[in-house]
Every structure is written in C-alpha cells, then in structure tokens.
Design a protein around this motif. Structure first.
Motif, PDB file in Angstrom:
ATOM      1  N   SER A   1       2.839  -8.650   6.985  1.00 13.77           N
ATOM      2  CA  SER A   1       1.376  -8.520   6.963  1.00 13.77           C
ATOM      3  C   SER A   1       0.887  -7.184   7.493  1.00 13.77           C
ATOM      4  CB  SER A   1       0.758  -9.628   7.807  1.00 13.77           C
ATOM      5  OG  SER A   1       1.141  -9.468   9.170  1.00 13.77           O
TER       6      SER A   1
ATOM      7  N   ARG B   1       1.726  10.698  15.084  1.00 12.92           N
ATOM      8  CA  ARG B   1       3.180  10.705  15.039  1.00 12.92           C
ATOM      9  C   ARG B   1       3.724   9.413  14.459  1.00 12.92           C
ATOM     10  NH1 ARG B   1       5.724  14.514  17.588  1.00 12.92           N
ATOM     11  NH2 ARG B   1       7.503  13.220  18.077  1.00 12.92           N
TER      12      ARG B   1
ATOM     13  N   ARG C   1       3.573  -2.754   1.581  1.00 16.04           N
ATOM     14  CA  ARG C   1       3.358  -3.303   0.233  1.00 16.04           C
ATOM     15  C   ARG C   1       4.702  -3.598  -0.430  1.00 16.04           C
ATOM     16  NH1 ARG C   1      -0.853   0.784  -0.457  1.00 16.04           N
ATOM     17  NH2 ARG C   1      -2.446  -0.332   0.696  1.00 16.04           N
TER      18      ARG C   1
ATOM     19  N   LEU D   1       0.837  -6.505  10.664  1.00 17.33           N
ATOM     20  CA  LEU D   1       0.270  -6.714  12.000  1.00 17.33           C
ATOM     21  C   LEU D   1       1.300  -6.473  13.094  1.00 17.33           C
ATOM     22  CD1 LEU D   1      -1.999  -9.837  12.270  1.00 17.33           C
ATOM     23  CD2 LEU D   1      -2.632  -7.445  12.002  1.00 17.33           C
TER      24      LEU D   1
ATOM     25  N   ASP E   1      -2.891  -5.136  16.094  1.00 19.51           N
ATOM     26  CA  ASP E   1      -3.286  -3.957  15.330  1.00 19.51           C
ATOM     27  C   ASP E   1      -2.647  -4.050  13.951  1.00 19.51           C
ATOM     28  OD1 ASP E   1      -4.243  -1.552  14.518  1.00 19.51           O
ATOM     29  OD2 ASP E   1      -3.411  -0.402  16.184  1.00 19.51           O
ATOM     30  N   SER E   2      -3.264  -3.391  13.009  1.00 19.81           N
ATOM     31  CA  SER E   2      -2.752  -3.413  11.647  1.00 19.81           C
ATOM     32  C   SER E   2      -2.327  -1.997  11.287  1.00 19.81           C
ATOM     33  CB  SER E   2      -3.868  -3.911  10.725  1.00 19.81           C
ATOM     34  OG  SER E   2      -3.512  -3.732   9.394  1.00 19.81           O
ATOM     35  N   VAL E   3      -1.030  -1.778  11.019  1.00 21.23           N
ATOM     36  CA  VAL E   3      -0.559  -0.405  10.816  1.00 21.23           C
ATOM     37  C   VAL E   3      -1.140   0.204   9.555  1.00 21.23           C
ATOM     38  CG1 VAL E   3       1.606  -0.375  12.113  1.00 21.23           C
ATOM     39  CG2 VAL E   3       1.591  -1.211   9.761  1.00 21.23           C
ATOM     40  N   GLY E   4      -1.403   1.480   9.643  1.00 20.54           N
ATOM     41  CA  GLY E   4      -1.946   2.204   8.502  1.00 20.54           C
ATOM     42  C   GLY E   4      -1.017   3.335   8.122  1.00 20.54           C
ATOM     43  N   GLY E   5      -1.600   4.456   7.726  1.00 19.53           N
ATOM     44  CA  GLY E   5      -0.828   5.628   7.345  1.00 19.53           C
ATOM     45  C   GLY E   5       0.193   5.288   6.279  1.00 19.53           C
TER      46      GLY E   5
ATOM     47  N   ALA F   1       1.530   1.556   5.668  1.00 16.09           N
ATOM     48  CA  ALA F   1       0.799   0.538   4.892  1.00 16.09           C
ATOM     49  C   ALA F   1       1.441   0.408   3.510  1.00 16.09           C
ATOM     50  CB  ALA F   1      -0.670   0.924   4.778  1.00 16.09           C
ATOM     51  N   GLU F   2       1.848   1.536   2.951  1.00 18.19           N
ATOM     52  CA  GLU F   2       2.479   1.538   1.630  1.00 18.19           C
ATOM     53  C   GLU F   2       3.888   0.918   1.699  1.00 18.19           C
ATOM     54  OE1 GLU F   2       1.195   2.281  -1.363  1.00 18.19           O
ATOM     55  OE2 GLU F   2       3.193   1.790  -2.121  1.00 18.19           O
TER      56      GLU F   2
ATOM     57  N   ASN G   1       4.422  13.348  12.053  1.00 17.38           N
ATOM     58  CA  ASN G   1       3.969  12.768  10.811  1.00 17.38           C
ATOM     59  C   ASN G   1       3.736  13.897   9.809  1.00 17.38           C
ATOM     60  OD1 ASN G   1       2.794  11.296   8.815  1.00 17.38           O
ATOM     61  ND2 ASN G   1       1.056  10.601  10.012  1.00 17.38           N
TER      62      ASN G   1
ATOM     63  N   GLU H   1       7.112 -10.069  11.051  1.00 20.00           N
ATOM     64  CA  GLU H   1       5.686 -10.248  10.752  1.00 20.00           C
ATOM     65  C   GLU H   1       5.064  -8.913  10.331  1.00 20.00           C
ATOM     66  OE1 GLU H   1       3.840 -13.012  10.565  1.00 20.00           O
ATOM     67  OE2 GLU H   1       2.084 -11.795  10.024  1.00 20.00           O
TER      68      GLU H   1
END
Lengths: 146, 314
Positions: free
Chosen positions: B261, B236, B279, B263, B268-272, B275-276, B230, B257
């Motif tokens: 969203s 990573r 969007r 998810l 779990d909800s992906v970040g890093g 997430a962008e 990353n 999905e």
C-alpha cells in the motif's frame, strides 16, 4: 575555499532578500498531514493483522481524511513555498489545480468508503485504494526525506 | 638513431595496448543466436507477468503521460550526471520495438547488457542487477511481452556528453562492475529467503536507488542498501538495511505492507520514485512481498550513508 565563502555569502543575501514566509500555514498543513498519517497508521495495523478490526476506529480515520481534504487546498498560499522544513515541492504551485483536484478525489474516495464499509471484509476491500491517493500525490508533490 | 627507435617501440606498445583495449571492450553476449530455437519453447505468460512486475519494466518503459502501464512505447527521460537517457520502445512492434527479437536477444540484453547488433547498453538499463535473472524467467517474460500491444514510433536518442556517448567505452566499465555471476541458492537459508534475495538483488534492482554511487556511476559495494542521494530530485533515498538508522525498527509485516500500500509503520505514505516501485510490487503475489521483507531484514546492518560533501575546495 575563498570562492565557496563568496558563494555562501551570496546565498545568505539571496535568502534574506526572499519574501518573508508564512511559517504558521506550513506548520498547519504539516500537522494536518501528520493527523492523516496517524489515522492511516491505525488502519494499517488492522490490515497487517497487528490489531483487531474495529469499525469505530476505521470511521474515525475516514472522517479525519475527509476533513483534511477540505482544509488542505487553502494551506498552500504563495508565501509558503519555502522554510519551516517544508517538503512541498514547487510543483504544487506550478499546478495547483491538479493538487486541488487530487484533494477532492481523496475526500470523495473517503466518503464513498465510509458508506461502503460495514465489516472487516468490506474494510479490506474498500480501504486500501485510498492509499493510492496518498502515494500518488506524494510522488509528484512531496520531496523525499532529507 | 635512439630517439627514433624509442618512438617506434612506444608506437608499437601503444598499438598493442589499443588492440588489447579494443578486445577487452568487445561486447560479449552470453547466448549465441545459433541456439535460439531451444530457448523459445515452453514460456508461460502468467509467470512472465510476475517477472515483469518484479523487474519494474513499466516504471521506465511505459509511455509517459498516459495511464496504461502495459503500453511500452518508451520515451521517458532519465537524468544522470552524464547526460539524459531516453528509454526505448520495448513493445512487440516489429520495427520500432522488439517484436523481431528472440528470447536469446532479451537474455543477452538483460544479462550481459549487449544488444542484438552487439553493442553495449548503458547501465541506466539496470542490467547490473538483471545479470542475476534466470534464463527461464527471461523466457517467460518474453512470452508475456509478446502478448502486449505493439506501439509504433521509436523513442528518441540519448543526449550524453563526451566521452560517455561512446558505447564501446562501456566495455571497460563492465569489466570493473559486471561479474555475470548467477545467484547460487543457499541451502542453509529458507526457500523464502532465497526467493527474496533473487527479487531484491536481481529483478527488483532495489540497490540501484538505495545506495550511493561512485564517480563512475557504480554502486559503492560497502554502502549497498545504506541509502544515498536522490538522483531524481530533492531529499535522499532511505537506508533499507536493518540498522537502527534504517529498517531496524520495522517488522517483516511492516515491510510487506509498504510494498502493498505504500504505508510506513507510522502511517506516512511514501512518494517520490518509490510510489512507482510500489505500483509494481503491489501486483506481486503476497508471498513474494514477504520474501523481499525476509531478505531485507537479513541484510548486514549498515549505518545510513552520510550526505556527500558538495563542491568543497572551491
């Protein structure tokens, strides 16, 4: 080679010298988040059409989110920044007020959804926006997986 | 005198080599400005919006620290091992943005990494993927970009170390890593698969993050999509090939999905940085997310890239 051994030794010393970490609280916040994940997963199945809509399950998930949002802000004491495989980033402690505000919004959005969701249509409209609270916080405050 | 003539020959050879190098590294644009008018007709802003979201332009070009994803004033800093890039203003401002640009200029920038003044762009602008984009899509995208609000103020300069601060040198890099080939439709596959390939390999530039890079900063071909370090921080970037160590256990619905969203199948909800990306993908028509999912599930399965060894040998 020799140099990297020296570096490794220096690292070992500095880790030992660090303040003892509160591993229990790290474990607890991870478990709280795991519960959020299980609750979110159950509703995601319905959104994908892999499980039939079930109002009781949806409400249970929302209540899990609400209680997590109340509990989480107290689970980041200063002695829980490292250790226990935590993925919480230093940014949490750099801007704790923002993290707390995000948990408050997360709780409020779940509370509003609980009031709004009566059937499958209102579920599909009111539930997914909550996932933005999850992803938005993980984006800033959680490291990617190892 | 033998020594002197050897030196002369060497000097002449060096001059020839330098000339060849100079020619090889010359920025070549695919579209000539003479034909610009024929590309200006018939753009569709609504379709251009989809191109914009699929290309994730807002992720890099939106002005940081404010909520409007369509305010494209630039200014975001992208860190790399070569130094820091500052993303430019691409709003339709005539002086500070790209308001004076024609469709052919945008096409040359995205497809060949060449600017209107004929200099090379850095591949931090992901034209290694955008080179696959169709000219009609560039035209629609330009039509959409022209509907946005002009933002005044140029973004700053890049802060790169020598020799990476010499743009001409990128000509060599491009010879190695840019083939300029469009994607040919594969009639043996479904329309949806072809659309998915276009979105993943071209506009979506998914490989740019989900693969390890070599020391020249180019994606390692046989590790494409198998995950990598990353660049933006800890942890990573995961493997998104259908190997057991990647998306093997995921269904196409699970992938669609995630792109809606954020998810994962286990809730779990992906970040890093993802997430962008979400969007952007959340704004696509559902059929496009399904197309991406179908294509990802058809990739050659590759085991997750092992972490790079750091600083061994001291």
């Amino acid at each position: 080679m020799i140099r990297s051994i020296i570096v490794a030794a220096a690292l070992a010393v500095s880790v030992q010298a660090a303040v003892p970490q509160n591993l229990d609280v790290i474990k607890e916040r991870k478990q709280t988040m795991k519960d959020n994940g299980a609750a979110a997963g159950a509703t995601a199945k319905m959104l994908k059409g892999d499980a039939p809509f079930d109002l009781a399950t949806v409400q249970k998930s929302l209540n899990t989110f609400i209680s997590a949002s109340k509990k989480m802000p107290s689970l980041f004491p200063d002695d829980s920044k490292t250790g226990g495989d935590t993925r919480a980033l230093p940014a949490v402690w750099a801007d704790k007020a923002d993290v707390d505000a995000r948990f408050a919004k997360f709780g409020q959005d779940a509370t509003d959804a609980l009031a709004a969701i009566k059937d499958e249509a209102s579920f599909k409209a009111s539930f997914p926006p909550i996932f933005k609270d999850c992803g938005g916080c993980h984006e800033k405050y959680r490291a990617a997986q190892n | 005198m033998p020594v002197r003539s050897t030196l002369l020959v060497l000097a002449a050879l060096a001059a020839v080599a330098a000339c060849a190098l100079w020619q090889l590294t010359e920025p070549r644009a695919a579209f000539s400005r003479d034909q610009w008018q024929s590309y200006e007709q018939g753009g569709d802003a609504a379709r251009g919006r989809i191109v914009f979201e699929a290309g994730g332009c807002a992720s890099c070009h939106a002005t940081p620290g404010q909520p409007d994803r369509l305010k494209l004033g630039g200014g975001l800093q992208l860190k790399s091992p070569f130094g820091s890039f500052t993303v430019p203003n691409i709003s339709p401002h005539p002086d500070d943005g790209i308001g004076a640009w024609k469709v052919v200029d945008l096409a040359n920038a995205m497809l060949t990494g060449v600017s209107p003044s004929r200099t090379h762009y850095y591949p931090a602008f992901p034209y290694t993927s955008f080179q696959r984009v169709k000219i009609e899509d560039v035209r629609d995208l330009m039509t959409f970009l022209r509907t946005l609000a002009p933002v005044s103020g140029k973004a700053g300069d890049h802060d790169l170390s020598f020799p990476f601060n010499i743009r001409r040198g990128l000509g060599l890099w491009k010879l190695l890593f840019l083939d300029g080939k469009p994607l040919k439709a594969d009639p043996a596959k479904t329309l949806q698969w072809n659309r998915g390939r276009y979105l993943v390999e071209g506009l979506g530039h998914c490989a740019e993050c989900h693969s390890p890079r070599n020391i020249l900063g180019a994606v390692v071909a046989d590790r494409r999509f198998a995950g990598g370090p990353n660049l933006e921080g800890k942890g990573r970037v995961p493997n998104i090939t259908p190997d057991a160590s990647g998306l093997g256990p995921w269904s196409q619905k699970d992938i669609a999905e995630l792109l809606t969203s954020g998810l994962t199948p286990d809730g779990d909800s992906v970040g890093g940085a993802m997430a962008e990306v979400i969007r952007n993908t959340a704004e696509l028509p559902p059929s496009d997310r399904e197309a991406i999912a179908e294509y990802l599930k058809s990739l050659p399965p590759r085991q997750t890239s092992p972490p790079e060894k750091k600083g061994s040998g001291g």
